[in-house]
Design a protein around this motif. Sequence first.
Motif, PDB file in Angstrom:
ATOM      1  N   ALA A  15       0.990  -1.569  -0.009  1.00  0.00           N
ATOM      2  CA  ALA A  15       0.289  -0.008   0.081  1.00  0.00           C
ATOM      3  C   ALA A  15       1.200   0.850  -0.233  1.00  0.00           C
ATOM      4  N   TYR A  16       1.943   1.185   0.703  1.00  0.00           N
ATOM      5  CA  TYR A  16       2.847   2.423   0.938  1.00  0.00           C
ATOM      6  C   TYR A  16       2.984   2.452  -0.417  1.00  0.00           C
ATOM      7  N   GLY A  17       3.585   1.812  -1.444  1.00  0.00           N
ATOM      8  CA  GLY A  17       4.479   2.233  -2.167  1.00  0.00           C
ATOM      9  C   GLY A  17       3.310   2.640  -4.543  1.00  0.00           C
ATOM     10  N   ARG A  18       2.410   2.255  -3.685  1.00  0.00           N
ATOM     11  CA  ARG A  18       1.369   2.106  -4.757  1.00  0.00           C
ATOM     12  C   ARG A  18       0.772   4.159  -3.658  1.00  0.00           C
ATOM     13  N   ARG A  19       0.714   4.640  -2.529  1.00  0.00           N
ATOM     14  CA  ARG A  19       0.825   5.755  -2.040  1.00  0.00           C
ATOM     15  C   ARG A  19       1.443   6.437  -3.288  1.00  0.00           C
ATOM     16  N   ILE A  20       3.104   6.033  -2.883  1.00  0.00           N
ATOM     17  CA  ILE A  20       4.363   6.684  -3.309  1.00  0.00           C
ATOM     18  C   ILE A  20       3.953   6.509  -5.099  1.00  0.00           C
ATOM     19  N   GLN A  21       3.391   5.839  -5.616  1.00  0.00           N
ATOM     20  CA  GLN A  21       2.991   5.825  -7.159  1.00  0.00           C
ATOM     21  C   GLN A  21       1.998   6.629  -7.637  1.00  0.00           C
ATOM     22  N   THR A  22       1.599   6.653  -7.474  1.00  0.00           N
ATOM     23  CA  THR A  22       0.161   7.266  -7.085  1.00  0.00           C
ATOM     24  C   THR A  22       0.517   9.025  -6.583  1.00  0.00           C
ATOM     25  N   ALA A  23       0.995   9.678  -6.108  1.00  0.00           N
ATOM     26  CA  ALA A  23       1.805  10.889  -5.761  1.00  0.00           C
ATOM     27  C   ALA A  23       2.397  11.530  -7.087  1.00  0.00           C
ATOM     28  N   ARG A  24       3.596  10.203  -7.077  1.00  0.00           N
ATOM     29  CA  ARG A  24       4.712  10.614  -8.242  1.00  0.00           C
ATOM     30  C   ARG A  24       4.282  10.754  -9.486  1.00  0.00           C
ATOM     31  N   THR A  25       2.933  10.561 -10.108  1.00  0.00           N
ATOM     32  CA  THR A  25       2.191   9.903 -11.148  1.00  0.00           C
ATOM     33  C   THR A  25       1.458  11.366 -11.115  1.00  0.00           C
ATOM     34  N   LEU A  26       0.878  11.791 -10.247  1.00  0.00           N
ATOM     35  CA  LEU A  26       0.890  13.149 -10.397  1.00  0.00           C
ATOM     36  C   LEU A  26       1.701  13.999 -10.521  1.00  0.00           C
TER      37      LEU A  26
END
Length: 209
Positions: A156-167
Amino acid sequence: MRLTYLFDPLCGWCYGAGPAIEKLAGHDNVTLELLPTGLFAGRGAGRMDAQFSEYAWSNDQRIAKLTGQRFTDDYRTRILGAGGAFDSTAASLGLTAVHATDPGRELTALKELQLARYVRGQDIVSVAGVGEILLSLGLAKAAERMLARDPALVEAYGRRIQTARTLMRRHGLSGVPALLAGEGPGQRPLPGNALYEPLEGLLAQLGAA
């Protein structure tokens, strides 16, 4: 209005933006989502040598002057003066654990982690240090999952980081803090200095966005 707050727990400017974020979160017409970006995790992590510590303290004084946020001698001595790691992985993992177990308290946990570092001079770069702070807040479930390195939590941590970086890439953002207004195709970033203005000015900019 839906707002997305992009930040890193070790970002001094994010700590400076804390009062504005707290006021926005308490506004009746605002829904706030927190997303850690991992700016100072992974390849963005480093070590605090004397040169880095001197630069950080100088920058922190600028933040204090602009925002009124405190950076104490305990922080300067125990954190900057002690060297060691500069890595936000543990703090962001801990916040993800709070998000998973008690999402309404994630902003409180972020504020407490920032105060622990910048005011009390406590460790928030190790899992043990972050776990201790979460336990002090009564967030035992979050602390337990983080300390156990729960695989689902790490994912879940990895997904949140990836979502933030995509934004960040989508909106051409290179640093934090950053605030995005709206969602989907209509989502827009606010100017970088918006979080250091009086609340009335910030709300006016949100209305314009």
